[in-house]
Motif scaffolding. Structure first.
Motif, PDB file in Angstrom:
ATOM      1  N   PRO A 228       0.802  -1.230   0.000  1.00 43.13           N
ATOM      2  CA  PRO A 228       0.000   0.000   0.000  1.00 43.13           C
ATOM      3  C   PRO A 228       0.834   1.280   0.000  1.00 43.13           C
ATOM      4  O   PRO A 228       0.513   2.233  -0.711  1.00 43.13           O
ATOM      5  N   ASP A 229       1.909   1.308   0.795  1.00 42.76           N
ATOM      6  CA  ASP A 229       2.726   2.523   0.836  1.00 42.76           C
ATOM      7  C   ASP A 229       3.420   2.772  -0.495  1.00 42.76           C
ATOM      8  O   ASP A 229       3.602   3.925  -0.908  1.00 42.76           O
ATOM      9  N   GLU A 230       3.795   1.698  -1.188  1.00 36.78           N
ATOM     10  CA  GLU A 230       4.432   1.847  -2.497  1.00 36.78           C
ATOM     11  C   GLU A 230       3.421   2.317  -3.545  1.00 36.78           C
ATOM     12  O   GLU A 230       3.761   3.105  -4.435  1.00 36.78           O
ATOM     13  N   ILE A 231       2.194   1.836  -3.433  1.00 34.57           N
ATOM     14  CA  ILE A 231       1.133   2.306  -4.338  1.00 34.57           C
ATOM     15  C   ILE A 231       0.919   3.804  -4.136  1.00 34.57           C
ATOM     16  O   ILE A 231       0.827   4.579  -5.097  1.00 34.57           O
ATOM     17  N   ASN A 232       0.848   4.210  -2.885  1.00 35.93           N
ATOM     18  CA  ASN A 232       0.645   5.627  -2.571  1.00 35.93           C
ATOM     19  C   ASN A 232       1.785   6.480  -3.117  1.00 35.93           C
ATOM     20  O   ASN A 232       1.553   7.502  -3.778  1.00 35.93           O
ATOM     21  N   GLN A 233       3.022   6.066  -2.854  1.00 36.42           N
ATOM     22  CA  GLN A 233       4.176   6.838  -3.329  1.00 36.42           C
ATOM     23  C   GLN A 233       4.169   6.972  -4.847  1.00 36.42           C
ATOM     24  O   GLN A 233       4.400   8.058  -5.390  1.00 36.42           O
ATOM     25  N   THR A 234       3.912   5.869  -5.526  1.00 39.74           N
ATOM     26  CA  THR A 234       3.973   5.871  -6.989  1.00 39.74           C
ATOM     27  C   THR A 234       2.872   6.741  -7.588  1.00 39.74           C
ATOM     28  O   THR A 234       3.131   7.612  -8.431  1.00 39.74           O
ATOM     29  N   LEU A 235       1.637   6.515  -7.155  1.00 44.06           N
ATOM     30  CA  LEU A 235       0.517   7.274  -7.720  1.00 44.06           C
ATOM     31  C   LEU A 235       0.588   8.755  -7.346  1.00 44.06           C
ATOM     32  O   LEU A 235       0.310   9.626  -8.179  1.00 44.06           O
ATOM     33  N   SER A 236       0.967   9.041  -6.107  1.00 41.35           N
ATOM     34  CA  SER A 236       1.061  10.444  -5.680  1.00 41.35           C
ATOM     35  C   SER A 236       2.113  11.194  -6.485  1.00 41.35           C
ATOM     36  O   SER A 236       1.918  12.356  -6.859  1.00 41.35           O
ATOM     37  N   SER A 237       3.219  10.523  -6.764  1.00 34.15           N
ATOM     38  CA  SER A 237       4.296  11.162  -7.530  1.00 34.15           C
ATOM     39  C   SER A 237       3.853  11.445  -8.958  1.00 34.15           C
ATOM     40  O   SER A 237       4.051  12.547  -9.482  1.00 34.15           O
ATOM     41  N   LEU A 238       3.256  10.445  -9.591  1.00 33.54           N
ATOM     42  CA  LEU A 238       2.799  10.630 -10.975  1.00 33.54           C
ATOM     43  C   LEU A 238       1.711  11.701 -11.044  1.00 33.54           C
ATOM     44  O   LEU A 238       1.721  12.570 -11.919  1.00 33.54           O
ATOM     45  N   ALA A 239       0.774  11.641 -10.098  1.00 32.39           N
ATOM     46  CA  ALA A 239      -0.336  12.602 -10.111  1.00 32.39           C
ATOM     47  C   ALA A 239       0.151  14.026  -9.879  1.00 32.39           C
ATOM     48  O   ALA A 239      -0.412  14.981 -10.425  1.00 32.39           O
ATOM     49  N   SER A 240       1.207  14.181  -9.089  1.00 32.60           N
ATOM     50  CA  SER A 240       1.711  15.531  -8.796  1.00 32.60           C
ATOM     51  C   SER A 240       2.188  16.239 -10.055  1.00 32.60           C
ATOM     52  O   SER A 240       2.211  17.470 -10.118  1.00 32.60           O
ATOM     53  N   PHE A 241       2.572  15.450 -11.067  1.00 28.94           N
ATOM     54  CA  PHE A 241       3.000  16.023 -12.350  1.00 28.94           C
ATOM     55  C   PHE A 241       1.893  15.935 -13.403  1.00 28.94           C
ATOM     56  O   PHE A 241       2.152  16.108 -14.598  1.00 28.94           O
ATOM     57  N   ASP A 242       0.669  15.636 -12.944  1.00 27.90           N
ATOM     58  CA  ASP A 242      -0.476  15.470 -13.855  1.00 27.90           C
ATOM     59  C   ASP A 242      -0.212  14.392 -14.898  1.00 27.90           C
ATOM     60  O   ASP A 242      -0.632  14.505 -16.060  1.00 27.90           O
TER      61      ASP A 242
ATOM     62  N   ALA B 232      -5.035   0.469  -8.383  1.00 27.63           N
ATOM     63  CA  ALA B 232      -6.274   0.594  -7.605  1.00 27.63           C
ATOM     64  C   ALA B 232      -6.819  -0.790  -7.265  1.00 27.63           C
ATOM     65  O   ALA B 232      -7.222  -1.053  -6.118  1.00 27.63           O
ATOM     66  N   SER B 233      -6.820  -1.676  -8.243  1.00 21.67           N
ATOM     67  CA  SER B 233      -7.294  -3.046  -8.008  1.00 21.67           C
ATOM     68  C   SER B 233      -6.410  -3.767  -7.002  1.00 21.67           C
ATOM     69  O   SER B 233      -6.897  -4.521  -6.150  1.00 21.67           O
ATOM     70  N   ARG B 234      -5.111  -3.542  -7.110  1.00 22.11           N
ATOM     71  CA  ARG B 234      -4.179  -4.161  -6.165  1.00 22.11           C
ATOM     72  C   ARG B 234      -4.465  -3.672  -4.748  1.00 22.11           C
ATOM     73  O   ARG B 234      -4.493  -4.460  -3.795  1.00 22.11           O
ATOM     74  N   PHE B 235      -4.696  -2.380  -4.599  1.00 20.74           N
ATOM     75  CA  PHE B 235      -4.973  -1.814  -3.280  1.00 20.74           C
ATOM     76  C   PHE B 235      -6.273  -2.379  -2.709  1.00 20.74           C
ATOM     77  O   PHE B 235      -6.332  -2.786  -1.545  1.00 20.74           O
TER      78      PHE B 235
ATOM     79  N   SER C 286      -2.322   1.785   6.044  1.00 19.26           N
ATOM     80  CA  SER C 286      -2.298   3.028   6.809  1.00 19.26           C
ATOM     81  C   SER C 286      -3.350   3.990   6.260  1.00 19.26           C
ATOM     82  O   SER C 286      -3.502   4.117   5.037  1.00 19.26           O
ATOM     83  N   PRO C 287      -4.083   4.681   7.134  1.00 15.02           N
ATOM     84  CA  PRO C 287      -5.030   5.697   6.653  1.00 15.02           C
ATOM     85  C   PRO C 287      -4.355   6.751   5.780  1.00 15.02           C
ATOM     86  O   PRO C 287      -4.962   7.267   4.840  1.00 15.02           O
ATOM     87  N   VAL C 288      -3.101   7.062   6.082  1.00 18.39           N
ATOM     88  CA  VAL C 288      -2.367   8.043   5.273  1.00 18.39           C
ATOM     89  C   VAL C 288      -2.228   7.548   3.837  1.00 18.39           C
ATOM     90  O   VAL C 288      -2.391   8.320   2.878  1.00 18.39           O
ATOM     91  N   ASP C 289      -1.952   6.256   3.670  1.00 13.53           N
ATOM     92  CA  ASP C 289      -1.820   5.703   2.318  1.00 13.53           C
ATOM     93  C   ASP C 289      -3.172   5.676   1.609  1.00 13.53           C
ATOM     94  O   ASP C 289      -3.258   5.974   0.412  1.00 13.53           O
TER      95      ASP C 289
ATOM     96  N   ILE D 209      -3.794   7.694  -1.859  1.00  8.52           N
ATOM     97  CA  ILE D 209      -4.204   7.026  -3.101  1.00  8.52           C
ATOM     98  C   ILE D 209      -5.497   7.643  -3.630  1.00  8.52           C
ATOM     99  O   ILE D 209      -5.631   7.916  -4.832  1.00  8.52           O
ATOM    100  N   LEU D 210      -6.456   7.876  -2.740  1.00  9.16           N
ATOM    101  CA  LEU D 210      -7.712   8.506  -3.157  1.00  9.16           C
ATOM    102  C   LEU D 210      -7.445   9.899  -3.726  1.00  9.16           C
ATOM    103  O   LEU D 210      -8.012  10.284  -4.762  1.00  9.16           O
TER     104      LEU D 210
END
Length: 472
Positions: free
Chosen positions: A334-348, A359-362, A373-376, A380-381
């Motif tokens: 989950p933390d790796e999903i969050n890091q990856t998606l948050s990074s990509l999304a930050s650059f649109d 998303a399916s994996r999560f 973790s609630p933070v993750d 992701i959301l």
């Protein structure tokens, strides 16, 4: 039939009895193996033989033969042979006896360093018992510690993340002096910097000593050592330009030797140190594109996060990593999903294949009862909200999870969640529970000054949420 079955079971459980041997004979045997390892080409056979000695022999006189030196020798051999700490009697016996009050009173620093190091490297279940038992003794022995003992003990306590202000003060005072020795191994310099960064303990005099040694030894050791030094200094916030420049110049010529995990660590520490504009960071990006198909989930997440922190929207690098992530999606935490998606999304940057897969994996992890973790979940959301993509199942799972843990949310996490809900037009029971948590005062959103200190994006989201929900 029943009798035969029970006999078969009994026979299968029988293990050969360990061979009784004197402690002196055992030490002699393992020291012989250690000596042969330094000269023989049949290293694997010797290692297996050494492990069998630990597993199949039992020290019949260890209670009377135990001394700090004997314990240190046996633990040193155990470390070198990478034995299993739970198989066989010798290792467990000497560590157990080293924990008695009588042993603590006579223990010397070099022997203790070997015992602590073996427990750390072998992941012994006695590790923390050893470390905590000897804190007071080590404070007393600090003035007698040599370079190696200082380095090994700081490494053990720091990597185990044991926090003790008085202990680190006394040991680091000593290390700042003895580690000035020009014979100090560069690996010890790296390990001490890394260990202290793990416990966030900055001892200025010691780090100045480490800096001088690391700069003097910049060309020594494998690339792993250079990256470890950079990472330790970056994590602790002591970014010395001369040291970083020397090690960066060295690593520029060695990038081809760095495997994916080490490459990820390198770009991560460069980002933390604010060294992204360096030629090395640029060269790392080119190398990542070339070896992207070797990255695992952790390396992908760590690298994406580094480019996000450095604010370097390298689309080719991130695209390469996104493509690789699609192939190893089942390995993501989950933390790796969050890091990856948050990074990509930050650059649109929205990858139409990767985002749904992660998303399916999560969702799968949550449904299987894995820890999240609630933070993750909030991160992701929020990532999906940033790229204006809605996954109903992901929305349901994330908001439900956050609602269940709403009393444990901090203000920033709740803010990000509510912003995502507004952006994705989410109105469900879980979202209402989160709002109620806010209105009841159970969780307080950050004020504007705190939000701006966090980032401009957080401030913008705070103002947006306040307006959307009519908050004062």
């Amino acid at each position: 039939m029943i009798r035969r079955y029970s006999l078969a079971i009994g026979g299968s459980c029988c293990c050969p009895a360990p061979r009784l041997i004197s402690t002196e004979a055992f030490v002699s045997s393992v020291e012989k193996v250690q000596h042969q390892l330094g000269t023989s080409e049949r290293k694997q056979d010797l290692i297996l033989h050494g492990r069998q000695l630990f597993e199949n022999e039992s020290l019949d006189d260890i209670h009377s033969a135990w001394t700090p030196v004997v314990a240190g020798k046996i633990c040193h051999a155990a470390t070198q042979l990478r034995i299993s700490p739970t198989k066989g009697q010798p290792f467990g016996a000497v560590v157990g006896l080293s924990l008695t009050p009588e042993a603590v009173g006579v223990m010397d620093a070099p022997s203790l360093a070997r015992i602590a190091h073996s427990c750390l490297i072998l992941r012994s279940p006695h590790l923390y018992e050893v470390l905590f038992t000897y804190i007071r003794r080590l404070i007393t022995l600090a003035a007698t510690l040599d370079t190696v003992s200082c380095a090994v003990l700081i490494n053990a306590y720091g990597r185990a993340q044991v926090h003790h202000e008085e202990f680190y003060k006394v040991i680091c005072d000593r290390a700042a002096v003895v580690m000035k020795d020009p014979r100090t191994f560069v690996a010890h310099t790296a390990n001490v910097a890394h260990a202290l960064s793990r416990v966030r303990y900055f001892h200025r005099d010691l780090f100045l000593t480490l800096r001088d040694q690391a700069e003097r030894q910049a060309s020594q050791g494998p690339p792993l050592v250079a990256v470890t030094i950079l990472d330790g200094f970056a994590e602790i916030g002591f970014v010395d330009d001369a040291l970083f420049t020397a090690l960066e110049q060295r690593l520029l010529g060695e990038l081809a030797e760095l495997p994916a995990p080490l490459m990820a660590s390198l770009v991560s520490c460069l980002a933390k140190a604010g060294r992204a504009p360096s030629p090395l960071f640029t060269a790392c990006g080119e190398r990542i594109v070339a070896i992207g198909n070797t990255f695992d989930s952790n390396s992908i997440a760590k690298t994406c996060d580094a480019f996000y922190r450095a604010n370097v929207p390298a689309e080719e690098v991130l695209g390469t990593l996104a493509e690789r992530a699609c192939k190893v999606v089942a390995d993501f935490r989950p933390d790796e999903i969050n890091q990856t998606l948050s990074s990509l999304a930050s650059f649109d940057l929205f990858d139409g294949e990767l985002f749904p897969l992660l998303a399916s994996r999560f969702v799968s992890i949550v449904k299987q009862g894995g820890y999240v973790s609630p933070v993750d979940a909030a991160g992701i959301l929020t990532s999906f909200a940033v790229v204006q993509e809605r996954s109903d199942e992901l929305v349901h799972v994330c908001t439900q999870l956050l609602s269940v843990h709403r009393d444990a949310l901090d203000g920033i996490t709740l803010l990000q969640t509510l912003w995502a809900c507004v952006t994705l037009n989410v109105r469900n029971e879980a979202q209402q529970n989160l709002l109620q948590c806010l209105s009841s005062g159970a969780v307080v959103l950050p004020d504007e000054a705190s939000a701006e200190k966090e980032s401009k994006v957080v401030l913008e989201r705070l103002l947006f949420v306040k307006k959307a929900y009519g908050l004062q």
